[in-house]
Write an enzyme that holds these catalytic residues in place. Structure first.
Site, PDB file in Angstrom:
ATOM      1  N   ALA A  12      72.083  65.162  71.542  1.00 43.48           N
ATOM      2  CA  ALA A  12      72.418  64.700  72.896  1.00 43.48           C
ATOM      3  C   ALA A  12      73.924  64.565  73.098  1.00 43.48           C
ATOM      4  CB  ALA A  12      71.730  63.364  73.176  1.00 43.48           C
ATOM      5  N   LYS A  19      73.321  63.711  78.876  1.00 43.06           N
ATOM      6  CA  LYS A  19      74.542  63.175  78.276  1.00 43.06           C
ATOM      7  C   LYS A  19      75.597  64.287  78.284  1.00 43.06           C
ATOM      8  CE  LYS A  19      71.218  60.264  76.863  1.00 43.06           C
ATOM      9  NZ  LYS A  19      69.972  60.479  76.167  1.00 43.06           N
ATOM     10  N   HIS A  34      61.800  45.331  76.797  1.00 45.18           N
ATOM     11  CA  HIS A  34      63.086  45.109  77.463  1.00 45.18           C
ATOM     12  C   HIS A  34      63.093  45.597  78.905  1.00 45.18           C
ATOM     13  CE1 HIS A  34      63.055  48.920  75.400  1.00 45.18           C
ATOM     14  NE2 HIS A  34      64.029  49.362  76.158  1.00 45.18           N
ATOM     15  N   PHE A  40      66.387  57.688  67.665  1.00 48.29           N
ATOM     16  CA  PHE A  40      66.541  57.083  68.988  1.00 48.29           C
ATOM     17  C   PHE A  40      65.176  56.553  69.417  1.00 48.29           C
ATOM     18  CE2 PHE A  40      66.535  57.620  73.687  1.00 48.29           C
ATOM     19  CZ  PHE A  40      67.493  56.664  73.961  1.00 48.29           C
ATOM     20  N   ASP A  41      65.114  55.591  70.360  1.00 56.20           N
ATOM     21  CA  ASP A  41      63.820  54.934  70.615  1.00 56.20           C
ATOM     22  C   ASP A  41      62.740  55.878  71.135  1.00 56.20           C
ATOM     23  OD1 ASP A  41      64.993  54.954  73.117  1.00 56.20           O
ATOM     24  OD2 ASP A  41      64.994  52.791  73.401  1.00 56.20           O
TER      25      ASP A  41
END
Ligand SMILES: *Cc1c(COP(=O)(O)O)cnc(C)c1O
Length: 458
Positions: free
Chosen positions: A215, A256, A448, A122-123
């Site tokens: 998660a 999550k 982003h 994941f980032d």
């Protein structure tokens, strides 16, 4: 029969209904970047499923019992009890969110120059590896490359590549292997129990720690019961328990599958790793019995962790995602197959062939969803993953131009999703009218979040 939500609405929050003119003004002011919109400018918010779930009456009742003692709070023991039974780890620490848990566990495990392997980092997971001057390497399974196939477990790690790396010349530089369940960076696809078992066995033979980024452990467990031979009669709780017991340690954002606004945990077997983690935790998050969370948050999480594994809840959540995927497909918008649970990934490159990757078709579709319907979502394509030159022109495109519709837990009803599908259908009727976008301003990292864009007629 309709698979309905196994809850009814008790407290409501109005959603903003805006005009096309309002939305044009808002998006232009926001520099055509959804992260710059205010929530009160958004009608349906599908930007993230993180921390956006609706809490239950039982969670709020539990939170009212929150014990805010500095050390050894009752809330911690309730939180710890639920996670201890679920995961079997002897050392469990709370943290305020997933990336803090990553920073602490990775800081205790990695030396500069090491490599970490994953089905897909994941980032923030990748960023925390790279901040420790290590290299994060993704080994997704080959089936992941075909967006349209019905292969059930496209989130798997490539076992051959894993074995080759661990037994090859770089094998002794591998610091750990981390399996992301479900594979968020890999279109939210699940990982099979067979794949987790095989990867854990390979790691054990090489003496390399095997970790879970858990998660979405409950959603992964649900998809195992639906898709993996031999698991149809096993409960999601039991599947999750077995998965955790194959790992040496784990990190998990509880924003999550904890169904709460904030929280995370890290856990491990090795007592020496645990004491290194405890030092970093105390210095940077908080004492081991609160780790940056309030007592009421620990209690809300303890209850959320029970509710998230209820089969009726998971069934209805998976059915809602599948329903929206079907409606999108009927409207002429392809969705990465088979649909997962926490998000749908729209194939914007295919819907908008007149927009080249350098004019960001994923971003164009995301902007259009906002302009047409007030729906907020983000692209996962060349804007996020491509490389740009100094004039912000695209040099290397991303492999796919996707848009992610994240589905918050227990928040939207079937009619909200039907509205999303109708908005998509309106766009799919005249895709050629959608403009591309050019970047006018950005930052060197986390592009982003920070870029400003402008439309370019095609
Ligand atoms: C959200 C997420 C994280 C990071 O967790 P935060 O709570 O947002 O810091 C890490 N890994 C995965 C797979 C995630 O989905």
């Amino acid at each position: 029969m309709t698979i309905m939500e196994p809850y009814r609405i008790k407290v409501v929050e109005p959603i903003p209904l805006t005009t096309r003119e309002d939305r044009e003004r808002s998006l232009s002011r926001a520099g055509y970047n959804a992260f710059n919109l205010r929530a009160d400018e958004v009608t349906i918010d599908l930007m993230s499923d993180s921390g956006t779930g609706a809490v239950s009456t039982a969670q709020e009742a539990a939170a009212s019992m929150g014990d805010e003692s500095y050390a050894g709070a009752r809330s911690f023991y309730r939180f710890h009890g639920v996670l201890s039974e679920l995961t079997g780890f002897p050392h469990i620490f709370p943290a305020h969110q997933g990336r803090a848990a990553e920073r602490i566990l990775f800081g205790a495990l990695l030396e500069p120059g090491q490599i970490t392997l994953s089905n897909t980092h994941f980032d923030t997971t990748r960023a925390n590896v790279e901040l420790l001057r290590c290299e994060a390497r993704d080994l997704p399974c080959p089936e992941a490359a075909d967006l349209d196939s019905q292969a059930p477990f496209k989130g798997n790690i490539d076992l051959r590549a894993l074995e080759q790396t661990l037994t090859g010349p770089e094998g002794d530089r591998v610091g750990f292997v981390i399996m992301t369940i479900t594979n968020n960076g890999g279109a939210g696809q699940p990982v099979s129990m067979a794949n987790i078992e095989a990867a854990a066995a390979i790691c054990r033979r090489s003496g390399v720690p095997f970790l879970l980024d858990a998660a979405r452990f409950a959603e992964n467990a649900w998809l195992v019961t639906q898709r993996e031979p031999g698991y149809a009669d096993v409960s999601p709780t039991e599947v999750a328990k077995r998965a955790f017991r194959l790992a040496d340690g784990c990190v998990a954002s509880l924003k999550k599958d904890g169904i709460a606004p904030m929280g995370a945990f890290l856990a491990m077997h090795d007592p020496e790793v645990a004491s290194r983690c405890e030092l970093i935790l105390t210095a940077t998050e908080g004492f081991r019995t609160y780790g940056g969370l309030a007592g009421h948050e620990l209690d809300r999480l303890a209850q959320g962790l029970r509710e998230v594994l209820e089969p009726d809840y998971l069934r209805s959540r998976a059915a809602a995602a599948a329903h929206l995927a079907r409606l999108a497909n009927e409207a002429g918008v392809d969705v990465v197959q088979p649909p997962g649970i926490h998000a749908l990934y729209l194939n914007a490159g295919r819907l908008l062939p007149h927009i080249p990757p350098g004019r960001f078709p994923g971003h164009a579709l995301a902007c259009q969803l906002y302009l047409e319907g007030g729906i907020r979502c983000v692209e996962l394509g060349s804007l996020y993953l491509g490389t740009l030159d100094d004039d912000y022109e695209l040099v290397t495109p991303a492999p796919y131009e996707l848009v992610r519709l994240a589905l918050p837990r227990r928040v939207y009803t079937q009619s909200h999703y039907e509205y999303v599908a109708e908005t998509l259908a309106a766009i799919a009727k005249r895709p050629e009218s959608v403009p591309g976008y050019r970047m006018v301003e950005t930052t060197p990292i986390l592009r982003h979040f920070n870029s400003r864009m402008e439309p370019v007629p095609m």
